[in-house]
Design a protein around this motif. Sequence first.
Motif, PDB file in Angstrom:
ATOM      1  N   VAL A  11       0.899  -1.400  -0.126  1.00 46.78           N
ATOM      2  CA  VAL A  11       0.065   0.094  -0.100  1.00 46.78           C
ATOM      3  C   VAL A  11       0.806   1.158   0.029  1.00 46.78           C
ATOM      4  N   GLY A  12       0.362   2.057  -1.029  1.00 44.03           N
ATOM      5  CA  GLY A  12       1.323   3.378  -1.091  1.00 44.03           C
ATOM      6  C   GLY A  12       2.312   3.387  -2.084  1.00 44.03           C
ATOM      7  N   ARG A  13       2.535   2.215  -2.550  1.00 47.68           N
ATOM      8  CA  ARG A  13       3.449   2.077  -3.811  1.00 47.68           C
ATOM      9  C   ARG A  13       2.746   2.644  -5.130  1.00 47.68           C
ATOM     10  N   VAL A  14       3.536   3.621  -5.786  1.00 48.80           N
ATOM     11  CA  VAL A  14       3.065   4.365  -7.011  1.00 48.80           C
ATOM     12  C   VAL A  14       3.279   3.634  -7.979  1.00 48.80           C
ATOM     13  N   LEU A  15       2.421   3.485  -9.094  1.00 51.13           N
ATOM     14  CA  LEU A  15       2.657   2.777 -10.405  1.00 51.13           C
ATOM     15  C   LEU A  15       2.285   3.695 -11.435  1.00 51.13           C
ATOM     16  N   ARG A  16       3.265   3.670 -12.493  1.00 49.12           N
ATOM     17  CA  ARG A  16       2.959   4.523 -13.829  1.00 49.12           C
ATOM     18  C   ARG A  16       2.192   3.626 -14.826  1.00 49.12           C
ATOM     19  N   ILE A  17       0.859   4.067 -14.762  1.00 47.04           N
ATOM     20  CA  ILE A  17       0.197   3.163 -15.757  1.00 47.04           C
ATOM     21  C   ILE A  17      -0.878   3.904 -16.586  1.00 47.04           C
ATOM     22  N   PRO A  18      -0.679   4.062 -18.012  1.00 45.56           N
ATOM     23  CA  PRO A  18      -1.531   4.870 -18.785  1.00 45.56           C
ATOM     24  C   PRO A  18      -3.082   5.169 -18.476  1.00 45.56           C
ATOM     25  N   VAL A  19      -3.743   6.011 -18.839  1.00 46.98           N
ATOM     26  CA  VAL A  19      -4.951   6.068 -18.616  1.00 46.98           C
ATOM     27  C   VAL A  19      -5.434   6.611 -20.367  1.00 46.98           C
ATOM     28  N   ALA A  20      -6.577   6.303 -20.646  1.00 46.29           N
ATOM     29  CA  ALA A  20      -6.948   6.531 -22.057  1.00 46.29           C
ATOM     30  C   ALA A  20      -8.617   6.775 -22.077  1.00 46.29           C
ATOM     31  N   HIS A  21      -9.205   7.810 -21.726  1.00 48.33           N
ATOM     32  CA  HIS A  21     -10.672   7.553 -21.717  1.00 48.33           C
ATOM     33  C   HIS A  21     -11.284   8.961 -21.677  1.00 48.33           C
ATOM     34  N   PHE A  22     -12.488   8.900 -22.113  1.00 50.96           N
ATOM     35  CA  PHE A  22     -13.307  10.120 -22.214  1.00 50.96           C
ATOM     36  C   PHE A  22     -14.364  10.210 -20.807  1.00 50.96           C
ATOM     37  N   VAL A  23     -14.764   9.003 -20.505  1.00 50.54           N
ATOM     38  CA  VAL A  23     -15.747   8.724 -19.490  1.00 50.54           C
ATOM     39  C   VAL A  23     -15.187   7.991 -18.270  1.00 50.54           C
ATOM     40  N   GLY A  24     -14.181   8.732 -17.818  1.00 45.11           N
ATOM     41  CA  GLY A  24     -13.735   8.151 -16.625  1.00 45.11           C
ATOM     42  C   GLY A  24     -13.616   8.862 -15.274  1.00 45.11           C
ATOM     43  N   ASN A  25     -14.664   9.614 -15.182  1.00 48.75           N
ATOM     44  CA  ASN A  25     -14.735  10.424 -13.998  1.00 48.75           C
ATOM     45  C   ASN A  25     -15.690   9.656 -12.965  1.00 48.75           C
ATOM     46  N   TYR A  26     -14.956   8.885 -11.968  1.00 52.99           N
ATOM     47  CA  TYR A  26     -15.694   8.197 -11.059  1.00 52.99           C
ATOM     48  C   TYR A  26     -16.894   9.089 -10.027  1.00 52.99           C
ATOM     49  N   ILE A  27     -17.988   8.434  -9.995  1.00 53.93           N
ATOM     50  CA  ILE A  27     -18.934   9.594  -9.060  1.00 53.93           C
ATOM     51  C   ILE A  27     -19.751   8.413  -8.035  1.00 53.93           C
ATOM     52  N   CYS A  28     -19.951   8.887  -7.028  1.00 55.48           N
ATOM     53  CA  CYS A  28     -20.964   8.068  -6.133  1.00 55.48           C
ATOM     54  C   CYS A  28     -21.590   8.735  -5.085  1.00 55.48           C
ATOM     55  N   ASP A  29     -22.395   8.444  -4.382  1.00 55.40           N
ATOM     56  CA  ASP A  29     -23.095   9.262  -3.444  1.00 55.40           C
ATOM     57  C   ASP A  29     -22.317   9.045  -2.191  1.00 55.40           C
TER      58      ASP A  29
END
Lengths: 241, 114
Positions: A133-151
């Motif tokens: 936990v805390g480890r930083v990983l460099r991984i690509p993102v590629a999206h238009f609909v990636g904005n997570y939302i919840c109540d």
Amino acid sequence: MTATVGVVVFPGTNCDHDTLVALERAGARAEPLWHGTPSVGHVDAVLLPGGFAHGDYLRPGAIARFSPVMAAVADFAAAGGPVVGICNGFQVLTEAGLLPGALQKNRSLRFVCQPADVRVASDRSVLTAGVEVGRVLRIPVAHFVGNYICDERTLAELHAEGRVVLRYAENPNGSIDDIAGICNAAGNVVGLMPHPERASDPLLGSTDGLVLLRALVDAVGGAAGVPSGPFDVVNDRARTA
Amino acid sequence: MPDVGRYEVLVEVRLRPGIADPQGATVERALPALGFDAVHRVRVGKAIRFEVDAADERAARSVTADLAGRLLSNPVIEDTEVLVCRPVDGATVASGAVAGAHDVHTEAGSGGRP
């Protein structure tokens, strides 16, 4: 015992081959699962890869959740089977109700396609078991609909139960609390926007994605002793890289 | 054999109140430059039009509500409203794939997402 991971292919999925290769590299046997077949066969884990299932028409994942394979995926998940959704696969899992919340258009209204630093926020999921936990990983993102939302209640639960799996170091899409990936209460269903398969070879600029895919493979039965399947050559190259 | 009709339906799908709408905000920001100073609270959604064969309007609305909740919208972030549900002029259809008679399509929510 070599873990076998099934990669679901919907019409419009486009990361399936990359994901199959990356999973083989991570030590699994990997095979495609056609969305129209109402079964997941004998696999040890299911991966819903990135792309644009059913053209993303209506909403990403909205039609894919009704593909015949999805009832089998839901049964498999309910029985404790590991299910991982990457990007479009994450959208499918939220639409199917296998993960809470929803993914919305990026706040910027721009498609983001870039490397992202994500921090492992929990090791309670099949994708991060054994990862520090805390480890930083460099991984690509590629999206238009990636904005997570919840109540708010769901968000509080996710935090309290260690179900926020990955968080962005720099938020690329407006996602609530910088969330890049979450899991269900049991930890066997995971969704994430970053693409681990695109960080699975030094030529791609990062191999950090293999950290997650190996954790999944280890969680479900371990890595292959010998390369198998049509990706042997790729596997061998990875081993000597 | 009961008479059945064909109903024209228009459903609005819109983001729930409080859900950020960057498209609406972007449209609204562009309006003053076009001289529309009096337009406010722009929200962008979807309008979906289709036809339903049903025994009556109530049955057509029932099918529409089920479809709207299970496929046309994601209830986590979206609301729906049936803006139009009226008979298509002069249209009648044979019995068969007709909604309403046995309420087979009206189990709203039972098969939907939790």
